[in-house]
Design a protein around this motif. Structure first.
Motif, short mmCIF file in Angstrom:
data_model
loop_
_atom_site.label_atom_id
_atom_site.label_comp_id
_atom_site.label_asym_id
_atom_site.label_seq_id
_atom_site.Cartn_x
_atom_site.Cartn_y
_atom_site.Cartn_z
N LEU A 30 -19.93 22.05 34.43
CA LEU A 30 -21.09 23.36 34.44
C LEU A 30 -20.65 24.12 33.46
O LEU A 30 -21.55 24.88 32.35
N VAL A 31 -18.90 25.00 33.57
CA VAL A 31 -19.15 25.17 32.31
C VAL A 31 -19.60 25.17 31.13
O VAL A 31 -19.48 25.49 30.26
N GLY A 32 -19.29 23.46 30.17
CA GLY A 32 -19.42 23.57 28.98
C GLY A 32 -20.86 23.86 28.89
O GLY A 32 -21.78 23.61 27.37
N VAL A 33 -21.59 23.13 29.48
CA VAL A 33 -22.51 22.13 30.03
C VAL A 33 -23.48 24.47 29.19
O VAL A 33 -24.53 24.50 28.50
N ALA A 34 -22.85 25.22 30.31
CA ALA A 34 -23.80 26.68 30.25
C ALA A 34 -22.80 27.38 28.43
O ALA A 34 -23.53 27.80 28.23
N ALA A 300 -27.64 11.74 24.25
CA ALA A 300 -28.00 13.06 24.58
C ALA A 300 -26.94 14.17 24.07
O ALA A 300 -26.95 14.90 23.51
N ALA A 301 -25.10 14.03 23.75
CA ALA A 301 -24.32 14.98 23.83
C ALA A 301 -24.65 14.73 22.24
O ALA A 301 -24.34 15.95 21.24
N CYS A 302 -24.55 13.45 21.69
CA CYS A 302 -24.53 13.49 20.04
C CYS A 302 -25.57 14.37 19.75
O CYS A 302 -25.37 14.79 18.72
#
Length: 352
Positions: A30-34, A300-302
């Motif tokens: 969650l922290v990474g996405v934020a 999606a991350a790429c």
């Protein structure tokens, strides 16, 4: 055969994360996405605000809603389409890089070393240098060039042993195509040479909404096909023998994945030129940002990381040495070199 199926099934499953407590399992992602979302929002605001004239971020809503004026025209007709093209280009190249690396099972299988990017750029340079009128330009010439460059590499590597030999042959094919680009540049009209030089270095200068529209058809076709190819790609990751046992024809599937990567690369290289090495570092960054996720999340991350890097590189290209504009492809190549050096040092440290 049973052992092969068991190994394939185990390899296809995502690796289990270490048990570190329920809170950490959801808190860290969650922290990474934020953090990535905040960085992306900041990049959008900076891309629309920075430059000449400077638009204070607090005034962006009123400038966007205005009926006219210099700031409105600069933001909506110059900076916004350029930002969108950078996002589309980075996302497309990140996805293409993942397709190539996973289907060929080689982290250095990127458009720049397989003749894909060079072939697309050479085809566009030839049409411009000789003043040829080609329907569907720049997508159609870029697509034909990308297919020819990749096909030449595939034919040349038949019988080659080991991934290093494959990449050396691909680099040789790319060098030959780059020589063709230089030949087209030398034969171009003097008024076209400056445009071709910027294009061959990878540039988003002069981007308009029509440029974005020229990029969309290839990406709107190629990106959904990339998603549909994920099941086959997951089997190709296991190797040809395991994929065959599980009912996949590895040769045909790999050719299909390469065709999708060619289409996506051509859609980007056509209007932007060869924006270098995004297909290399976007999958590498994604593997470290999200190491234990499935192929769909990695895709999606790429796309997201590739879009952010190209967007940041384009922002730096047009602001750092203003009014001189740097080539975006040169900046992304610098990022790739730095990332490659970091990865090499980490690998040596792990071996020690």
């Amino acid at each position: 055969m049973t052992d092969v199926v068991d190994r394939a099934a185990q390899a296809q499953q995502p690796r289990a994360a270490p048990v570190t407590g329920g809170r950490e399992r959801w808190f860290r992602p969650l922290v990474g996405v934020a953090a990535l979302t905040g960085a992306a929002a900041g990049l959008v605001v900076a891309s629309l605000s920075l430059g000449q004239p400077l638009v204070v971020p607090a005034r962006l809503p009123s400038v966007l809603a205005a009926d006219g004026g210099l700031e409105h025209v600069v933001v909506t007709e110059l900076r916004a389409p350029r930002l969108l093209l950078a996002v589309l280009a980075g996302a497309g190249l990140g996805v293409a890089g993942l397709l190539l690396q996973e289907s060929l099972r080689n982290p250095l299988a990127v458009p720049e070393l397989l003749g894909t990017s060079s072939g697309a750029a050479a085809a566009v340079a030839v049409t411009v240098g000789f003043g040829l009128t080609v329907p569907g330009a720049p997508l159609l010439p870029a697509l034909v060039g990308a297919a020819i460059g990749t096909l030449l590499t595939v034919l040349a590597v038949r019988g080659a042993v080991g991934p290093a030999a494959v990449l050396l042959i691909g680099a040789g094919v790319s060098a030959a195509l780059q020589a063709m680009m230089l030949a087209a540049l030398s034969m171009a009209d003097s008024r076209e040479q400056g445009v071709l030089v910027r294009y061959l270095l990878g540039s988003l200068s002069g981007t308009t909404w029509s440029t974005v529209a020229a990029t969309l058809p290839g990406l709107l076709l190629g990106l959904p096909l990339a998603v549909l190819a994920l099941p086959a790609l997951g089997l190709l990751r296991l190797g040809g023998e395991a994929a065959s046992v599980l009912g996949l024809r590895p040769g045909a599937a790999r050719l299909g994945v390469l065709a999708i990567a060619c289409l996506i690369t051509a859609a980007v290289v056509g209007p932007c030129g060869p924006v270098a090495w995004v297909g290399f570092f976007a999958p590498q960054l994604a593997a470290r940002v999200a190491p234990r996720v499935g192929l769909a999340a990695r895709l999606a991350a790429c796309a997201g990381l590739g879009a952010m890097v190209v967007g940041a590189a384009d922002l730096a290209a047009r602001t750092v040495l203003y009014p001189v504009e740097l080539p975006v492809g040169g900046l992304t190549a610098v990022v790739a070199v730095l990332l490659g050096g970091v990865l090499l040092l980490r690998r040596r440290a792990v071996r020690r």
